[in-house]
Each structure stands twice: as structure tokens, then as C-alpha cells.
Design a protein around this motif. Structure first.
Motif, PDB file in Angstrom:
ATOM      1  N   GLN A  69     122.450  20.585  20.526  1.00 30.62           N
ATOM      2  CA  GLN A  69     121.046  20.195  20.462  1.00 30.62           C
ATOM      3  C   GLN A  69     120.302  20.487  21.757  1.00 30.62           C
ATOM      4  O   GLN A  69     119.076  20.648  21.752  1.00 30.62           O
ATOM      5  N   PRO A 100     115.695  21.849  24.111  1.00 24.88           N
ATOM      6  CA  PRO A 100     114.966  21.679  25.376  1.00 24.88           C
ATOM      7  C   PRO A 100     115.244  22.779  26.388  1.00 24.88           C
ATOM      8  O   PRO A 100     114.334  23.180  27.126  1.00 24.88           O
ATOM      9  N   THR A 122     112.494  14.732  12.328  1.00 28.12           N
ATOM     10  CA  THR A 122     112.682  15.295  13.664  1.00 28.12           C
ATOM     11  C   THR A 122     112.178  16.723  13.717  1.00 28.12           C
ATOM     12  O   THR A 122     111.494  17.125  14.664  1.00 28.12           O
ATOM     13  N   TRP A 174     112.818  15.382  26.147  1.00 25.96           N
ATOM     14  CA  TRP A 174     113.568  15.598  24.909  1.00 25.96           C
ATOM     15  C   TRP A 174     115.052  15.769  25.217  1.00 25.96           C
ATOM     16  O   TRP A 174     115.915  15.162  24.570  1.00 25.96           O
ATOM     17  N   GLY A 175     115.369  16.585  26.225  1.00 25.31           N
ATOM     18  CA  GLY A 175     116.762  16.818  26.573  1.00 25.31           C
ATOM     19  C   GLY A 175     117.465  15.559  27.048  1.00 25.31           C
ATOM     20  O   GLY A 175     118.599  15.273  26.637  1.00 25.31           O
ATOM     21  N   THR A 195     117.993  13.259  24.098  1.00 23.86           N
ATOM     22  CA  THR A 195     118.988  13.825  23.190  1.00 23.86           C
ATOM     23  C   THR A 195     120.385  13.404  23.622  1.00 23.86           C
ATOM     24  O   THR A 195     121.205  12.964  22.804  1.00 23.86           O
ATOM     25  N   SER A 252     108.420  12.795  22.891  1.00 24.71           N
ATOM     26  CA  SER A 252     109.748  13.401  22.899  1.00 24.71           C
ATOM     27  C   SER A 252     110.875  12.390  22.952  1.00 24.71           C
ATOM     28  O   SER A 252     112.036  12.754  22.745  1.00 24.71           O
ATOM     29  N   GLY A 263     114.313  12.973  20.761  1.00 28.27           N
ATOM     30  CA  GLY A 263     115.649  13.069  21.343  1.00 28.27           C
ATOM     31  C   GLY A 263     116.639  12.106  20.720  1.00 28.27           C
ATOM     32  O   GLY A 263     117.780  12.474  20.408  1.00 28.27           O
ATOM     33  N   TYR A 296     117.638  13.294  17.337  1.00 32.97           N
ATOM     34  CA  TYR A 296     118.219  14.643  17.346  1.00 32.97           C
ATOM     35  C   TYR A 296     119.646  14.679  17.884  1.00 32.97           C
ATOM     36  O   TYR A 296     120.491  15.428  17.388  1.00 32.97           O
ATOM     37  N   GLY A 297     119.930  13.863  18.892  1.00 34.01           N
ATOM     38  CA  GLY A 297     121.227  13.913  19.558  1.00 34.01           C
ATOM     39  C   GLY A 297     122.432  13.687  18.665  1.00 34.01           C
ATOM     40  O   GLY A 297     123.422  14.424  18.727  1.00 34.01           O
TER      41      GLY A 297
END
Length: 433
Positions: free
Chosen positions: A161, A165, A254, A292-293, A296, A346, A350, A353-354
């Protein structure tokens, strides 16, 4: 530790190698997507669809989404081959197709040079990108998760994922540098090609890293036992249709909300509506990518302790609650508030999404897992983000405001919330089953 029935156990460095091999491919994928989405939002209407007049911008956004229509076909083909031949071989092939299409877009003549052939070739290359991407995510997710220790599948799966980012960071950084150092005329004439052509560097790195990783230990054992499926697609839809539908729906929130950030709509909207600079807005997107990163990885780490579905629904709920405030902040026209909007937006992305790679891997049996994960992901992208910028542009034109867009994004997240609640959390299950 994840141990196969033969008693073999991946070395610790193999966990890291598999995670990196998975991440690099999705980074290339999202770098490719992001530079295309931004180019489609900012200049492709004039370069490839100018004869269509005011409808050119809508058509330009449609080309962003059209590749997603072909993702399920790519997922079916890659899923079949991945369940029959192995994860690693298919991932090398998808990376080659994806990268070649991106480089060729960077070298493509415009409408002014070759007329109608320019948009035709552009669309064909987008189809190739969509087909190859359809098989990329599922294989990358399985390579990471099937190598990982049982209690850390969420964490290692999240490296896949992180391609979003990281791809955003790389693409936005290159685009921001181009828009900062070049005049508008230079960027429109030739500068837009630079980010596409530079993807060849990422492809080279990706090939090198993937050549160093071993095949998934789960697939290796399936091969040794001769228990891989001869008809993975038919088995999937005959025995596990509910899982495919729920997995796809769990992703659309998402995906649809994420494409407001990575699909170019916000940059184009704020530029044209409030006269803000492209570079400043691209930097705001960089800040969003970093957030976001970070979340995540937080979401993935948390899912190893609290379960995949619980954490994903915390993210879905955050997206539902922030859908309206997001555009209220954007519509201030103030760059500072736009930064706040992009960063806060974000957080939910995240968290939801993670955990997804581990959730999808644990949802399907080993012999049809590549098909199940890839097809679910591809279908989710069609109903989630494929045409989200197009829908947003249409709603903006019909209503003259952004409230309808907020409602649309909240509804997508609400559907995912319900679908995720209906999924049985299988965290820690035996992946050989």
C-alpha cells in the motif's frame, strides 16, 4: 512465525526483500497513474482533445478511468497465471507492460501532430496500463503477505500500500519541479513528457529488486504438493462469490475518496476556481501523501492487534464524517486551509487502506488466492475510484457547488463500512488452507 506444512520458514531478510519487491511495483504503478491523472487534469484536454471544445476536459478525465474498465480482464488473466505458475513470474510481466506503456505515453505525438491518431493511441496505451495493473496489486500483496510472519501480516502487507503515497511523492515532486522550473508554455510544449519518460528509472530498479526475491513459500508448497488449482477462476466464482463481492465493496470507499487526492480533481478545481498556483497545490498533495503513508502503516500495525475489519471501519467512519468539512475547507480558497483539508482527509484513507492486503489474502484459499485478491481489487476500483474525478466534475457542473461531491464520497465510504462489517475477520488464519 509463518510456517508451511513442510516445515520450511522464510529467513528474516526474505520478509524484507519480499516487502520491498512488492512495494516497488506498486510505487511504479501509482507514479504512472498520478502523473497521468495530473496531466489529464491540467493539459491533456488541450493536447489531445482540443477539437471537442468544453467537453474535452470531461473526456480527458474519462481516459483516467477507462483503464480501470480493463483491470478486471488483467486480474482474470494474471490471477489464472499467478495461481498456476506462481506470483513472481506474473509480477515481472506486469511491471514490464506497465512501464512500457508509460514511457510510450511520454513519447506520444499530440493531436496537432498526428490528428485523431493521438487520442486513439493515448487510449490504447491507457488500456495496456489498466490490463497490466489489474494483475499487479494482487500478486504484490500475496508476495508480501505469504512471506510474512503470521502475527505481522498486516504490517508487511502494508508495504504494498505504501506504493500509493510513495508514487504520489515521486510523481508530485517531479511535477512540482517541472512546473516550478519551466514556464507554462515550456511545460505544455514538452515539459509534461519528462515525468513519463523518467519512469524508466523506476522500472529498472523494480526489475532488479524483484529478481532477488524468492517465490512465495505458500505457492512453492502448493506446487510441491501439486495442489494448485487447474481452474482458479471457475472455482472462485462457484465457491466464493460472496467474498469477492464483499471484498470489492469494502474497497470502494477508500478508492473513491483517494482519487479525489490522486486523481487530479482537487488540483484542477482549486487552480481553475480560485486561481491558486499549480506548484503550491502539488506541494499540498505531497503533504497529503506523507500523511496517507504514515497512517497506512499505523492502520496496518494496528490491524495486527485489533483485527483487519475493525481498523478499516475506523478509517471508513473518518471518511464519512470528514466528507463535507473537506470541501468546506477547500472552498475557502485559502491555501493554508487547503493544506489542512488534504492532510486530515488522508488520515481515514490510511487507516482503511493499510490492513487491506492482509484482509484480502486471508479471505481466499491458497489455490485461488491470486485470482480472488486481484479480481476483488479490480472490481472495487471500477465502482470506487475509476470515474470518481469524472463524476465529481459532472456533479460540479450540474449543481454548481461541491456539496453533492461530498455526499457522493460519503456514500461510497458508507457502502464500504457496511461491506466490511459483513466480512468475517480471519486474522492469523493458516494461509495454506
Amino acid at each position: 512465525m509463518t510456517t508451511t506444512r513442510t516445515g520450511t520458514k522464510p529467513a528474516a531478510k526474505e520478509y524484507d526483500r519480499a516487502a520491498m519487491a512488492s512495494m516497488v511495483g506498486t510505487t511504479v504503478e501509482w507514479y504512472d497513474f498520478f502523473i497521468y491523472a495530473q496531466a489529464a487534469a491540467l493539459i491533456f484536454a488541450d493536447l489531445f482533445f482540443k477539437p471537442m471544445g468544453s467537453a474535452g476536459q470531461i473526456v480527458s478525465y474519462v481516459t483516467v478511468g477507462i483503464s480501470f474498465v480493463f483491470r478486471p480482464l488483467g486480474a482474470i488473466v494474471a490471477g489464472y497465471l499467478g495461481d498456476r505458475l506462481g506470483r513472481k513470474r506474473v509480477l515481472v510481466a506486469t511491471l514490464a507492460m506497465m512501464g512500457a506503456a508509460t514511457v510510450l505515453i511520454g513519447a506520444l505525438p499530440t493531436y496537432a501532430s498526428i490528428g485523431i491518431w493521438a487520442p486513439i493511441l493515448l487510449i490504447l496505451l491507457r488500456i495496456v496500463q489498466g490490463f497490466s495493473t489489474g494483475g499487479e496489486w494482487g500478486g504484490a500483496a500475496l508476495l508480501a503477505v505469504e512471506h510474512a510472519p503470521t502475527k505481522r501480516r498486516g504490517f508487511f502487507g502494508a508495504f504494498v500500500q505504501m506504493g500509493v503515497p510513495l508514487g504520489m511523492l515521486l510523481a508530485t515532486g517531479v511535477l512540482a519541479l517541472c512546473t516550478f522550473t519551466l514556464t507554462d508554455e515550456q511545460f505544455t510544449t514538452w515539459g509534461w513528457r519528462v515525468p513519463f519518460l523518467l519512469s524508466v528509472v523506476l522500472i529498472g530498479v523494480g526489475f532488479y529488486i524483484r529478481s532477488k526475491v524468492s517465490e512465495s513459500p505458500v505457492f512453492a508448497e502448493l506446487k510441491e504438493r501439486r495442489t494448485e488449482s487447474n481452474t482458479p477462476i471457475r472455482t472462485l466464482f462457484k465457491k466464493h462469490p460472496k467474498q469477492v463481492v464483499l471484498a470489492a465493496l469494502s474497497f470502494i470507499g477508500t478508492n473513491g475518496n483517494g482519487y479525489m487526492v490522486i486523481g487530479g480533481f482537487i488540483v484542477a478545481y482549486a487552480t481553475k476556481t480560485y486561481g491558486l498556483g499549480k506548484t503550491e497545490l502539488l506541494i499540498a498533495t505531497l503533504a497529503s501523501a506523507v500523511t496517507w503513508g504514515v497512517f497506512t502503516m499505523i492502520g496496518a500495525y494496528w490491524s495486527d492487534r485489533r483485527g483487519r475489519t475493525t481498523v478499516m471501519n475506523v478509517g471508513n467512519l473518518a471518511m464519512i464524517l470528514f466528507a463535507v468539512p473537506f470541501f468546506l475547507l477547500i472552498d475557502t480558497g485559502n491555501l493554508g486551509w487547503i493544506y489542512v483539508a488534504m492532510i486530515l482527509f488522508s488520515v481515514g484513507l490510511g487507516l482503511s487502506y493499510g490492513p487491506q492486503p492482509a484482509l484480502f489474502a486471508e479471505l481466499f484459499p491458497a489455490s485461488i488466492r491470486y485470482s480472488g485478491a486481484s479480481i476483488s481489487y479490480a472490481v472495487g476500483t471500477i465502482f470506487g475510484g475509476a470515474f470518481a474525478p469524472t463524476v465529481a466534475q459532472w456533479l460540479l457542473g450540474k449543481t454548481g457547488g461541491t456539496l453533492a461531491i461530498s455526499i457522493y464520497l460519503a456514500l461510497l465510504a458508507a457502502v464500504s463500512f457496511v461491506a466490511t462489517m459483513l466480512i468475517k475477520d480471519r486474522s492469523g488464519r493458516d494461509l495454506m488452507v
